[in-house]
Design a protein around this motif. Structure first.
Motif, short mmCIF file in Angstrom:
data_model
loop_
_atom_site.label_atom_id
_atom_site.label_comp_id
_atom_site.label_asym_id
_atom_site.label_seq_id
_atom_site.Cartn_x
_atom_site.Cartn_y
_atom_site.Cartn_z
N ARG A 1 4.16 95.15 -2.83
CA ARG A 1 3.34 95.73 -1.76
C ARG A 1 3.57 94.98 -0.45
O ARG A 1 3.64 95.59 0.63
N HIS A 2 3.71 93.67 -0.55
CA HIS A 2 3.91 92.84 0.64
C HIS A 2 5.41 92.65 0.89
O HIS A 2 6.18 92.40 -0.03
N ALA B 1 0.73 96.11 5.06
CA ALA B 1 0.38 94.87 4.38
C ALA B 1 1.07 93.68 5.04
O ALA B 1 2.22 93.80 5.47
N GLU C 1 -0.76 89.47 -5.30
CA GLU C 1 -2.00 90.25 -5.22
C GLU C 1 -3.18 89.51 -5.84
O GLU C 1 -4.34 89.85 -5.59
N GLU C 2 -2.87 88.49 -6.65
CA GLU C 2 -3.95 87.77 -7.32
C GLU C 2 -4.55 86.73 -6.39
O GLU C 2 -3.86 86.11 -5.60
#
Length: 593
Positions: free
Chosen positions: A293-294, A251, A589-590
Motif C-alpha cells: 500500500r505504501h 499513502a 501496516e502493523e
C-alpha cells in the motif's frame, strides 16, 4: 537429498550429530552440545548456537579446535589426507595448483605462524561470497595476521572457523544466499569506479561529483531501473532517487537509503550496503508483481563523508532543506568550486533547484537505514545483525595548550611549563573519563607541537577533541568534565588552554516504534536480538530532524574494520539483512508496540 531443518529438529541426538558430521573439523562436541538447544527456528539460529558453544568453551578446548584444522597447502594436502570438506575448500581456492613460489611462500608463512602462535593459520578460503579467495588474497591475509597479538589472533581463527562451518552448513542444507550474493555482487561492481590516483593503486576513493562519482551514480541508476523501480532520477545535488509506487497513491512512502561516496582508500560497504539492500527488496516485489500500500523511496545520497568539500551530509541534508548557500563557492584542492563541479556534472547549481529537493515529512512514514556496523561488537558476539538504539551525539574541539618554551638541557624538571606533557595528561584523562560511562567515547586524533625542536621543552601543543555519547546530556557531561580537568591540569602545570568548538551534532535516538519493527524483523529470522548504539554518524541523523528513523547494523568481517580496504561482510549476513528489510516492508501496516 539436502538436509532440512525439520529433519534435524526431529532426529534423535546421535542421528542429529551424524547429520552434521564434518561441520567443525574433528570436533563433534560442538554439534553435540548445540543440539540440546533444539528446535532451531532457522539455520541462522543453529549457526549462532554452535558459535556460542565454542565461545563458552575454555581456552584449551578452543585451541584444540583450532589445531584440529590442517595447514593451508600443508603436509596433509600434499599427502591427500585432508577431510573431504577441507579438500574441497583448499581445491576451490586453487591451493592444489600453487606455483612453486607460492607454495614456498605458504610453507614459510606456516612455519613463522606456528612458531609465533603455536597453532595453525585458519582462514575461510571460500571467502565472504563463498566462491573462493585467490591465492594472492590468502597470502596477503596470512602476512597481515602474522602481526596480530596472540589472543586477538586466536579469536580471529575461531571467527574464520565459524565462517567455514557456515558455508559447510549451507552445503548440507542445499541453500544459497541468493539475494545476499546479488547485493554483494552489486557492491563489487560499483567498486570498479574510483578517483584517479587511487584507481591505479587498486584503492577505492569516490569523492563528490568526480568522474568516478558520476559513473557510480549512473551504475546505481541503471540497476534501479533493472530492479523495476517506477521512477529513477538524479536530483540537483547528485542523489540517485528510485521510487516504487504503492497501491495507494495517497499513502505516505517509506524513505530509505544511504550514501555512495567514500573516504579516501575506503571500503566497499560503508553506505552502499544501505542502498543495495532495499534495492534487492524492491527487485523481489517487482519480480512477483507485488505492490504494497505504501510506496518505497530509495535514495543513494551523493555525499556524506565531506572529503572533497567541507559539506558533510550534503545529500541527506538537502532533503530537509539544509544546504548552505556558501557551499557553492567552496573550492576543492584543485581550486574547483562546488558550483563549477555541479555544472560539469550536468546539475543546475542553483539554490532554487536545490531548495526544491526538500521533502514534506507528512508524506513519509519515516526513514530507515541499513549499514555495516563499522566496529567489532557484532563480530565478537558472533551475531549477524544489530538493532541501533541511538546514533551518538558528538562534539569536536580544536584546542591549543600554551606553556613556556625553554632549553631541554638546562630547565629542571620541576620548573617546566611543558605544553605537550599537559596535553598528555588530558589524553589519558579523556580515555579514563569516557570509559567510565561504558558507551561514551573520546578521542584525541590530532596532536602537534608547532615549530617543535628536539632540544626545546614544548611551549605550545595543539590537539583535537572528539567526544561522543548516545545521549546529548551524557555527551555534555563528558565535555564539561574534560574541560574542568583541562582547567585543573593548567592550574597545576602553569599552562593555559584555548579551545574552539568546530562541530556539535545532536544524538539521534531511534524512534521506538521503528526500532521495534527492526527488532521483530530480526527475531523473525531466528537471529539473537542485540541492541546497540552507533558511534559513527549516518545520514539517518539528518532525516531524524524531521521524521522518525531507525537503523539496522550488519556484522563486518576482519573484526569490523571500516574506512579501510579490509572492510567486508558476507553474503550470508547480507541475506539476513535483506530478509529483515523485507519483513519490515511486509509489516508496515502493523502498529509497533
Amino acid at each position: 537429498m539436502p538436509l532440512t531443518l525439520e529433519q534435524l529438529n526431529a532426529a534423535p541426538p546421535e542421528e542429529a550429530a551424524r547429520l552434521l558430521d564434518g561441520l567443525y573439523e574433528h570436533s563433534p562436541w560442538i554439534v553435540e552440545t548445540a543440539m540440546a538447544q533444539r528446535p532451531f527456528a532457522s539455520l541462522a539460529a543453529l549457526k549462532h548456537a554452535a558459535a556460542r558453544v565454542v565461545a563458552e568453551a575454555d581456552v584449551d578446548r578452543q585451541l584444540a579446535l583450532i589445531r584440529a584444522h590442517p595447514e593451508l597447502a600443508g603436509k596433509a594436502m600434499v599427502s591427500k589426507s585432508l577431510t573431504a570438506e577441507s579438500t574441497d575448500e583448499q581445491s576451490r581456492a586453487g591451493l592444489t595448483n600453487c606455483t612453486p613460489e607460492e607454495f614456498d611462500t605458504l610453507q614459510r608463512l606456516n612455519t613463522a605462524y606456528n612458531a609465533k602462535f603455536g597453532f595453525p593459520f585458519i582462514l575461510a578460503v571460500r571467502g565472504p561470497r563463498g566462491t573462493g579467495l585467490t591465492r594472492t588474497q590468502i597470502i596477503e591475509a596470512f602476512e597481515r595476521r602474522l602481526e596480530n597479538p596472540p589472543d586477538f589472533e586466536r579469536a580471529e581463527c575461531l571467527r574464520n572457523i565459524h565462517r567455514i562451518a557456515e558455508i559447510r552448513l549451507n552445503d548440507k542444507f542445499g541453500v544459497a544466499p541468493a539475494l545476499g550474493e546479488r547485493v554483494w555482487d552489486w557492491q563489487e561492481a560499483l567498486a570498479q569506479f574510483s578517483d584517479p590516483g587511487f584507481k591505479e593503486q587498486g584503492q577505492l576513493t569516490v569523492t563528490y561529483l568526480t568522474e568516478a562519482h558520476r559513473q557510480a551514480a549512473a551504475f546505481i541508476q541503471r540497476e534501479m531501473r533493472a530492479c523495476g523501480f517506477d521512477e529513477v532520477s538524479i536530483d540537483a545535488v547528485g542523489n540517485v532517487v528510485g521510487i516504487y509506487h504503492g497501491s495507494d497513491a495517497d499513502a505516505p512512502r517509506l524513505l530509505t537509503g544511504s550514501h555512495y561516496d567514500t573516504v579516501r582508500n575506503g571500503g566497499r560497504y560503508d553506505g552502499r550496503l544501505g542502498i543495495f539492500v532495499p534495492m534487492a527488496c524492491v527487485g523481489e516485489l517487482a519480480r512477483a508483481g507485488r505492490r504494497l500500500r505504501h510506496g518505497i523511496e530509495v535514495v543513494a545520497f551523493a555525499e556524506e563523508e565531506g572529503q572533497r568539500y567541507k559539506a558533510t551530509f550534503l545529500g541527506s541534508g538537502s532533503l530537509i532543506g539544509q544546504f548552505d548557500p556558501a557551499w557553492l563557492d567552496q573550492k576543492d584542492a584543485d581550486g574547483i568550486t562546488m558550483r563549477e563541479a555541479m555544472r560539469a556534472a550536468g546539475l543546475p547549481a542553483t539554490l532554487e533547484a536545490i531548495g526544491a529537493l526538500r521533502r514534506d515529512p507528512a508524506r513519509y512514514l519515516g526513514f530507515v537505514e541499513v549499514h555495516i556496523e563499522q566496529g567489532p561488537v557484532l563480530s565478537e558476539l558472533d551475531v549477524p545483525l544489530g538493532v541501533v538504539t541511538s546514533i551518538n551525539g558528538g562534539v569536536r574541539l580544536l584546542c591549543e595548550m600554551r606553556g613556556m618554551a625553554s632549553h631541554a638541557g638546562t630547565t629542571p624538571m620541576d620548573r617546566r611549563q611543558d605544553a605537550a606533557v599537559a596535553v598528555a595528561e588530558v589524553i589519558t584523562y579523556v580515555e579514563r573519563r569516557a570509559a567510565r560511562d561504558g558507551d561514551s567515547v573520546g578521542t584525541v586524533g590530532l596532536l602537534q607541537v608547532p615549530g617543535g625542536s628536539i632540544n626545546v621543552v614544548p611551549g605550545r601543543c595543539s590537539f583535537s577533541l572528539d567526544l561522543r555519547a548516545p545521549k546529548d546530556a551524557q555527551r555534555d557531561a563528558l565535555l564539561a568534565d574534560v574541560l574542568s580537568e583541562i582547567g585543573a591540569i593548567c592550574a597545576r602545570r602553569g599552562t593555559r588552554c584555548t579551545h574552539e568548538e568546530s562541530m556539535r551534532a545532536a544524538a539521534a535516538p531511534s524512534a521506538p516504534a521503528w526500532q521495534a519493527r527492526w527488532e521483530r524483523a530480526v527475531q523473525a529470522l531466528g537471529v539473537p536480538l542485540h541492541r546497540m548504539p552507533s558511534g559513527a554518524g549516518h545520514d539517518a541523523m539528518k532525516l531524524h530532524e524531521v521524521m522518525p528513523q531507525a537503523m539496522l547494523f550488519v556484522r563486518g568481517q576482519n573484526s569490523g574494520i571500516s574506512h579501510n580496504p579490509l572492510e567486508s561482510t558476507t553474503s550470508d549476513d547480507i541475506e539476513l539483512a535483506v530478509r529483515a528489510f523485507a519483513h519490515l516492508l511486509d509489516h508496515l501496516e502493523e502498529k509497533a508496540a
